[in-house]
Design a protein around this motif. Structure first.
Motif, PDB file in Angstrom:
ATOM      1  N   SER A   1       0.831  -1.213   0.000  1.00  0.00           N
ATOM      2  CA  SER A   1       0.000   0.000   0.000  1.00  0.00           C
ATOM      3  C   SER A   1       0.860   1.255   0.000  1.00  0.00           C
ATOM      4  O   SER A   1       0.595   2.212  -0.743  1.00  0.00           O
ATOM      5  CB  SER A   1      -0.934   0.011   1.220  1.00  0.00           C
ATOM      6  OG  SER A   1      -1.835  -1.054   1.174  1.00  0.00           O
ATOM      7  N   SER A   2       1.904   1.245   0.811  1.00  0.00           N
ATOM      8  CA  SER A   2       2.803   2.401   0.869  1.00  0.00           C
ATOM      9  C   SER A   2       3.512   2.607  -0.456  1.00  0.00           C
ATOM     10  O   SER A   2       3.661   3.740  -0.929  1.00  0.00           O
ATOM     11  CB  SER A   2       3.845   2.205   1.981  1.00  0.00           C
ATOM     12  OG  SER A   2       3.225   2.111   3.234  1.00  0.00           O
ATOM     13  N   LEU A   3       3.956   1.505  -1.067  1.00  0.00           N
ATOM     14  CA  LEU A   3       4.667   1.627  -2.335  1.00  0.00           C
ATOM     15  C   LEU A   3       3.740   2.104  -3.447  1.00  0.00           C
ATOM     16  O   LEU A   3       4.139   2.931  -4.288  1.00  0.00           O
ATOM     17  CB  LEU A   3       5.299   0.286  -2.708  1.00  0.00           C
ATOM     18  CG  LEU A   3       6.137   0.293  -3.996  1.00  0.00           C
ATOM     19  CD1 LEU A   3       7.252   1.328  -3.922  1.00  0.00           C
ATOM     20  CD2 LEU A   3       6.722  -1.086  -4.268  1.00  0.00           C
ATOM     21  N   LEU A   4       2.507   1.621  -3.468  1.00  0.00           N
ATOM     22  CA  LEU A   4       1.555   2.067  -4.484  1.00  0.00           C
ATOM     23  C   LEU A   4       1.302   3.567  -4.384  1.00  0.00           C
ATOM     24  O   LEU A   4       1.209   4.265  -5.401  1.00  0.00           O
ATOM     25  CB  LEU A   4       0.239   1.303  -4.354  1.00  0.00           C
ATOM     26  CG  LEU A   4       0.272  -0.173  -4.785  1.00  0.00           C
ATOM     27  CD1 LEU A   4      -1.047  -0.861  -4.446  1.00  0.00           C
ATOM     28  CD2 LEU A   4       0.560  -0.315  -6.281  1.00  0.00           C
ATOM     29  N   VAL A   5       1.213   4.068  -3.162  1.00  0.00           N
ATOM     30  CA  VAL A   5       1.030   5.513  -2.970  1.00  0.00           C
ATOM     31  C   VAL A   5       2.257   6.267  -3.450  1.00  0.00           C
ATOM     32  O   VAL A   5       2.157   7.276  -4.160  1.00  0.00           O
ATOM     33  CB  VAL A   5       0.717   5.834  -1.493  1.00  0.00           C
ATOM     34  CG1 VAL A   5       0.758   7.344  -1.248  1.00  0.00           C
ATOM     35  CG2 VAL A   5      -0.650   5.270  -1.095  1.00  0.00           C
ATOM     36  N   LYS A   6       3.446   5.787  -3.079  1.00  0.00           N
ATOM     37  CA  LYS A   6       4.687   6.433  -3.515  1.00  0.00           C
ATOM     38  C   LYS A   6       4.837   6.416  -5.040  1.00  0.00           C
ATOM     39  O   LYS A   6       5.383   7.346  -5.636  1.00  0.00           O
ATOM     40  CB  LYS A   6       5.897   5.739  -2.882  1.00  0.00           C
ATOM     41  CG  LYS A   6       6.102   6.014  -1.407  1.00  0.00           C
ATOM     42  CD  LYS A   6       7.324   5.271  -0.878  1.00  0.00           C
ATOM     43  CE  LYS A   6       7.520   5.504   0.615  1.00  0.00           C
ATOM     44  NZ  LYS A   6       7.910   6.899   0.913  1.00  0.00           N
ATOM     45  N   ALA A   7       4.339   5.334  -5.654  1.00  0.00           N
ATOM     46  CA  ALA A   7       4.497   5.173  -7.108  1.00  0.00           C
ATOM     47  C   ALA A   7       3.450   5.944  -7.911  1.00  0.00           C
ATOM     48  O   ALA A   7       3.491   5.947  -9.142  1.00  0.00           O
ATOM     49  CB  ALA A   7       4.437   3.693  -7.471  1.00  0.00           C
ATOM     50  N   GLY A   8       2.501   6.602  -7.230  1.00  0.00           N
ATOM     51  CA  GLY A   8       1.557   7.467  -7.926  1.00  0.00           C
ATOM     52  C   GLY A   8       0.191   6.869  -8.198  1.00  0.00           C
ATOM     53  O   GLY A   8      -0.534   7.342  -9.082  1.00  0.00           O
ATOM     54  N   LEU A   9      -0.216   5.864  -7.433  1.00  0.00           N
ATOM     55  CA  LEU A   9      -1.519   5.242  -7.670  1.00  0.00           C
ATOM     56  C   LEU A   9      -2.666   6.233  -7.497  1.00  0.00           C
ATOM     57  O   LEU A   9      -3.629   6.213  -8.271  1.00  0.00           O
ATOM     58  CB  LEU A   9      -1.722   4.050  -6.727  1.00  0.00           C
ATOM     59  CG  LEU A   9      -3.079   3.342  -6.846  1.00  0.00           C
ATOM     60  CD1 LEU A   9      -3.267   2.756  -8.236  1.00  0.00           C
ATOM     61  CD2 LEU A   9      -3.237   2.259  -5.786  1.00  0.00           C
ATOM     62  N   LEU A  10      -2.580   7.093  -6.499  1.00  0.00           N
ATOM     63  CA  LEU A  10      -3.682   8.034  -6.256  1.00  0.00           C
ATOM     64  C   LEU A  10      -3.893   8.956  -7.452  1.00  0.00           C
ATOM     65  O   LEU A  10      -5.032   9.260  -7.830  1.00  0.00           O
ATOM     66  CB  LEU A  10      -3.416   8.843  -4.983  1.00  0.00           C
ATOM     67  CG  LEU A  10      -3.273   8.032  -3.689  1.00  0.00           C
ATOM     68  CD1 LEU A  10      -3.052   8.963  -2.496  1.00  0.00           C
ATOM     69  CD2 LEU A  10      -4.500   7.148  -3.452  1.00  0.00           C
ATOM     70  N   ASP A  11      -2.795   9.414  -8.064  1.00  0.00           N
ATOM     71  CA  ASP A  11      -2.901  10.263  -9.259  1.00  0.00           C
ATOM     72  C   ASP A  11      -3.512   9.481 -10.418  1.00  0.00           C
ATOM     73  O   ASP A  11      -4.330  10.013 -11.185  1.00  0.00           O
ATOM     74  CB  ASP A  11      -1.521  10.790  -9.664  1.00  0.00           C
ATOM     75  CG  ASP A  11      -0.970  11.804  -8.671  1.00  0.00           C
ATOM     76  OD1 ASP A  11      -1.783  12.437  -7.964  1.00  0.00           O
ATOM     77  OD2 ASP A  11       0.257  11.959  -8.601  1.00  0.00           O
ATOM     78  N   TYR A  12      -3.116   8.214 -10.537  1.00  0.00           N
ATOM     79  CA  TYR A  12      -3.673   7.382 -11.614  1.00  0.00           C
ATOM     80  C   TYR A  12      -5.175   7.189 -11.413  1.00  0.00           C
ATOM     81  O   TYR A  12      -5.961   7.297 -12.376  1.00  0.00           O
ATOM     82  CB  TYR A  12      -2.969   6.026 -11.656  1.00  0.00           C
ATOM     83  CG  TYR A  12      -3.594   5.076 -12.645  1.00  0.00           C
ATOM     84  CD1 TYR A  12      -3.290   5.160 -13.990  1.00  0.00           C
ATOM     85  CD2 TYR A  12      -4.529   4.120 -12.223  1.00  0.00           C
ATOM     86  CE1 TYR A  12      -3.889   4.305 -14.912  1.00  0.00           C
ATOM     87  CE2 TYR A  12      -5.134   3.267 -13.136  1.00  0.00           C
ATOM     88  CZ  TYR A  12      -4.812   3.359 -14.472  1.00  0.00           C
ATOM     89  OH  TYR A  12      -5.408   2.529 -15.384  1.00  0.00           O
ATOM     90  N   LEU A  13      -5.592   6.904 -10.188  1.00  0.00           N
ATOM     91  CA  LEU A  13      -7.012   6.682  -9.924  1.00  0.00           C
ATOM     92  C   LEU A  13      -7.852   7.921 -10.226  1.00  0.00           C
ATOM     93  O   LEU A  13      -9.019   7.806 -10.615  1.00  0.00           O
ATOM     94  CB  LEU A  13      -7.215   6.261  -8.468  1.00  0.00           C
ATOM     95  CG  LEU A  13      -6.622   4.906  -8.060  1.00  0.00           C
ATOM     96  CD1 LEU A  13      -6.845   4.639  -6.580  1.00  0.00           C
ATOM     97  CD2 LEU A  13      -7.202   3.767  -8.901  1.00  0.00           C
ATOM     98  N   ALA A  14      -7.256   9.091 -10.076  1.00  0.00           N
ATOM     99  CA  ALA A  14      -7.973  10.339 -10.353  1.00  0.00           C
ATOM    100  C   ALA A  14      -8.307  10.490 -11.830  1.00  0.00           C
ATOM    101  O   ALA A  14      -9.193  11.279 -12.197  1.00  0.00           O
ATOM    102  CB  ALA A  14      -7.142  11.531  -9.878  1.00  0.00           C
ATOM    103  N   THR A  15      -7.626   9.731 -12.694  1.00  0.00           N
ATOM    104  CA  THR A  15      -7.895   9.810 -14.142  1.00  0.00           C
ATOM    105  C   THR A  15      -9.025   8.879 -14.566  1.00  0.00           C
ATOM    106  O   THR A  15      -9.510   8.983 -15.691  1.00  0.00           O
ATOM    107  CB  THR A  15      -6.632   9.433 -14.944  1.00  0.00           C
ATOM    108  OG1 THR A  15      -6.342   8.030 -14.763  1.00  0.00           O
ATOM    109  CG2 THR A  15      -5.432  10.268 -14.509  1.00  0.00           C
ATOM    110  N   LEU A  16      -9.446   7.974 -13.685  1.00  0.00           N
ATOM    111  CA  LEU A  16     -10.505   7.025 -14.033  1.00  0.00           C
ATOM    112  C   LEU A  16     -11.880   7.659 -13.852  1.00  0.00           C
ATOM    113  O   LEU A  16     -12.071   8.540 -13.004  1.00  0.00           O
ATOM    114  CB  LEU A  16     -10.393   5.776 -13.156  1.00  0.00           C
ATOM    115  CG  LEU A  16      -9.114   4.950 -13.301  1.00  0.00           C
ATOM    116  CD1 LEU A  16      -9.126   3.785 -12.314  1.00  0.00           C
ATOM    117  CD2 LEU A  16      -8.950   4.434 -14.720  1.00  0.00           C
TER     118      LEU A  16
END
Length: 446
Positions: free
Chosen positions: A302-317
């Motif tokens: 979970s921490s790595l996904l946040v660091k890798a930009g998952l939240l920004d990616y989800l904002a595009t969906l």
């Protein structure tokens, strides 16, 4: 005379294994009591609290109280959830103390032939060699796919076993199918090594594949070193750390490389133990520095996904109108040891097809605690019953968690309460993957 010798041996073992300085850190203030599941579920029995257990450790170590079955029961009933540690104003290292105590007991205890045989199979074979774990899960795969499982259930064969075994069997996941990975479209911006785990890479192999796929979606290059060992957590929690150190050494050697930034894992219980390799190998000059590097690089998915930009990616969906009601049950070790609790919630709240609601007392143990639900089924069931009452009051469609043991335990609770038609449990990686997959399909339609 024999009993006296055993008591002397036990006292000496406690003196050898248990750090007196750690015992003296406890101020007996009682701040730990409301956080301890066994204390609360045994009508506030002081012997089943962290404070009470520490007092018993010291009393046996000092030769004030003779070690007996009631004291052993007190130590055995501890979940090892370590919820007492965040609650403690003195910073008592209870996790280290209970591990040291169990090691001291195992060194002297005259175990039965059945227990000795079981421990040898589990700690010398099953959770040491990954191939042995793979063979065991292959048998489970055959059990599920050949129709034997249906036949066993139909004839009522499982009724010959304890009730908790029957419930656990009903909660076992179907063995993995191949998934369709997400495409990595950009060059990698980060390189990580993936600690696959023993249960996660066999019973939940599909979740591991989805872990890699999600990271690749975020332009992370994932390396999976061969010949990994079980993390050693079950050894450490069961007083078998001496046997388990070979696992730790193999892993720190295998992952000792400057080629990657992080060592990522997707199991809360494993991650906490991996993070403490530096503590467990501190006295070994050959591996001390490697263990420190290993622990510093260890990170939860979970921490790595946040660091890798998952939240920004989800904002595009695309945002969804019909959202699934989802809650999150903390993995005790992920929260209490690794201090990871915000990141999973941030991700779930950012998913465009999710309505997230906080689960009251999500930080309290579900009763899984490694293999605690197998060794102490009555206590585990009482704790799970309390947890399920909270879940039923919230009525989520999905309960997300981040540890295989917790996942099995919550699934057992759902089965026990006959809620399969309206509720399911999911590993956070599986849930994220499915959510993104569904949103991507909808995006293509429109």
């Amino acid at each position: 005379m024999v009993a006296t010798n055993v008591q002397q041996q036990m006292q000496q073992s406690f003196e050898t294994h248990i750090d007196e300085n750690l015992l003296l850190d406890c101020m007996r203030c009682g701040f730990c009591l409301p956080s301890c599941p066994t204390y609360l579920h045994t009508e506030q029995d002081e012997a089943q609290s962290p404070r009470g257990r520490i007092a018993l450790m010291k009393a046996v170590r000092d030769g004030i109280v003779p070690f007996d079955a009631s004291i052993e029961k007190s130590f055995d009933l501890c979940l090892g959830c370590r919820a007492c540690e965040p609650a403690c104003p003195a910073g008592v290292q209870y996790g280290a103390l209970i591990e040291q105590t169990r090691e001291a007991v195992q060194e002297v205890k005259h175990a039965s032939l059945v227990e000795k045989t079981t421990r040898t199979i589990v700690f010398n074979n099953l959770f040491v060699k990954q191939k042995n774990m793979q063979h065991a899960v292959s048998l489970l795969h055959l059990y599920q796919k050949t129709g034997l499982q249906k036949a066993v259930r139909k004839i009522g064969f499982l009724n010959l076993f304890p009730k908790h075994v029957k419930t656990m069997e009903a909660s076992l996941p179907p063995i993995a199918r191949k998934i369709q990975p997400f495409k990595q479209v950009k060059p990698a911006t980060m390189k990580v090594a993936f600690f696959t785990g023993c249960l996660m890479d066999t019973l939940y192999k599909e979740t591991n594949e989805k872990t890699v796929s999600l990271l690749q979606l975020l332009d992370v290059d994932v390396v999976i070193p061969d010949n990994q060992s079980c993390c050693g957590a079950l050894h450490g929690h069961s007083g078998e750390l001496k046997r388990g150190k070979q696992n730790l050494i193999r892993n720190v050697e295998l992952f000792d490389s400057d080629d990657y930034t992080y060592i990522v894992n997707n199991a809360g219980g494993c991650g906490a133990f991996l993070k403490e390799y530096e503590k467990h190998l501190h006295s070994d000059e050959r591996y001390r520095e490697k263990a420190v590097r290993f622990s510093k690089k260890t990170i939860d998915i979970s921490s790595l996904l946040v660091k890798a930009g998952l939240l920004d990616y989800l904002a595009t969906l695309p945002q969804q109108v019909n959202k699934t009601l989802v809650t999150y049950q903390d993995s005790c070790h992920l929260r209490n040891v690794n201090k990871i609790f915000n990141e999973p919630r941030m991700i779930l709240q950012a998913l465009p097809n999710v309505q997230f609601k906080e689960l009251p007392n999500a930080n309290t143990c579900c009763g899984s605690a490694g293999i605690y639900n197998l060794l102490q089924p009555a206590s585990a069931d009482n704790i799970l019953t309390t947890k399920m009452a909270t879940i039923k009051a919230l009525q989520p469609t999905v309960i997300v968690t981040a540890n295989p043991g917790c996942l099995l335990q919550i699934q057992s609770g759902i089965h026990k309460e006959n809620l399969e038609a309206s509720m399911q449990a999911a590993h956070i990686v599986d849930f994220i993957y499915k959510s993104i997959e569904n949103c991507s399909k909808i995006a293509k339609i429109y």
